[in-house]
Design a protein around this motif. Structure first.
Motif, short mmCIF file in Angstrom:
data_model
loop_
_atom_site.label_atom_id
_atom_site.label_comp_id
_atom_site.label_asym_id
_atom_site.label_seq_id
_atom_site.Cartn_x
_atom_site.Cartn_y
_atom_site.Cartn_z
N HIS A 31 0.86 -1.19 0.00
CA HIS A 31 0.00 0.00 0.00
C HIS A 31 0.90 1.24 0.00
O HIS A 31 1.72 1.43 0.90
N ASP A 33 0.95 5.30 0.07
CA ASP A 33 0.14 6.47 0.42
C ASP A 33 0.68 7.72 -0.26
O ASP A 33 1.70 8.27 0.16
N HIS A 64 -2.82 4.49 -3.02
CA HIS A 64 -3.90 5.23 -2.35
C HIS A 64 -3.64 6.71 -2.57
O HIS A 64 -2.76 7.30 -1.93
N MET A 66 -4.28 10.27 -2.05
CA MET A 66 -4.89 11.31 -1.22
C MET A 66 -4.47 12.64 -1.81
O MET A 66 -3.65 13.38 -1.24
N ASP A 173 -8.53 1.07 6.21
CA ASP A 173 -7.20 1.68 6.28
C ASP A 173 -7.19 2.69 7.42
O ASP A 173 -7.98 3.64 7.41
ZN ZN Z 1 -3.62 4.57 2.93
#
Ligand code: ZN
Ligand code: DX5
Length: 220
Positions: A31, A33, A64, A66, A173
């Motif tokens: 994963h 970020d 992921h 953001m 998460d």
């Molecule tokens: Zn995350």
């Protein structure tokens, strides 16, 4: 698909990402970020780092995003080698078009919801998606405390996925640990992101296995 464990590399040693990935060979995904200091008040990593890790890691990359304007940036993350792209619904301009573009490029398309964002308004999007991410902390930082208040939304997401059929994964998460993973599995999650729980453990590989067996014992 069954239970999947997806360690967050945000808690790994950024100077040694290849070696850190090798320490968790039992993980299903890595994963990553991505934070842009606009959508969230923190800045982490982007396309070049994902591209570099995708080349050397055995596990596929779960990106992921953001970030603001995922419509503009998501395709470059697929090109960089990510196998799954999660965009925040709060930031997407045209989520249907965005999900279709990600899938057309050959990656899995996923929608994330911040703690205050309900799932019901997005029910009609489910056929366009391969995964839904229900955040269990406010996005922006690792090591935060798990929010039990998000669990009803996990259960509701599971109901809506069942209603629509299809193999849509349900990810949680934030603050996922040996202490909280059972509640998430009981609520219907099947993909578990864990950062500090995995890389803060003496033996990250063993922690991945423990998280998996805890989740398996409590999944439906
Ligand atoms: Zn995350
Ligand atoms: C938070 C990130 C998470 C975070 C998880 O914004 O999306 O992936 O790294 O870290 P832990 O497991 O430490 O809460």
């Amino acid at each position: 698909m069954g239970i999947q464990i997806t360690p967050s590399m945000l808690a790994a040693d950024f100077a040694n990402l290849e070696a850190e990935a090798a320490r968790i060979s039992g993980a299903d995904w890595l994963h990553m970020d991505v934070m842009d200091n606009h959508f969230v008040p923190n800045l982490t990593l982007g396309i070049p780092v994902i591209e570099a890790l995708a080349k050397v890691a055995a596990q596929p990359i779960d990106a992921h995003l953001m970030i603001d304007d995922p419509d503009r940036w998501a395709p470059a993350y697929v090109e960089a080698g990510a196998g799954s792209i999660t965009f925040h619904i709060e930031a997407a301009n045209d989520p249907v078009q965005l999900a279709r573009e990600i899938r057309a490029q050959g990656a899995r398309a996923s929608m994330a919801l911040k703690p205050a964002t309900p799932i019901e308004p997005y029910e009609d999007l489910l056929p366009e998606l391969d995964m839904v991410l229900v955040m269990t902390v406010e996005p922006g930082f690792g090591g935060q405390r798990f929010m039990d208040s998000c669990l009803p939304k996990v259960a509701r997401a599971r109901e809506l996925i069942a209603k629509h059929g299809g193999d849509i994964w349900l990810q949680v998460d934030g603050g996922v640990s040996l202490e909280t993973i059972e509640r998430c599995a009981e609520a219907g999650a099947d993909v578990f992101v864990a950062g500090s729980a995995v890389f803060g453990a003496d033996d990250p590989e063993k922690m991945v296995a423990s998280l998996r067996s805890h989740a398996e014992r409590h999944s439906h």
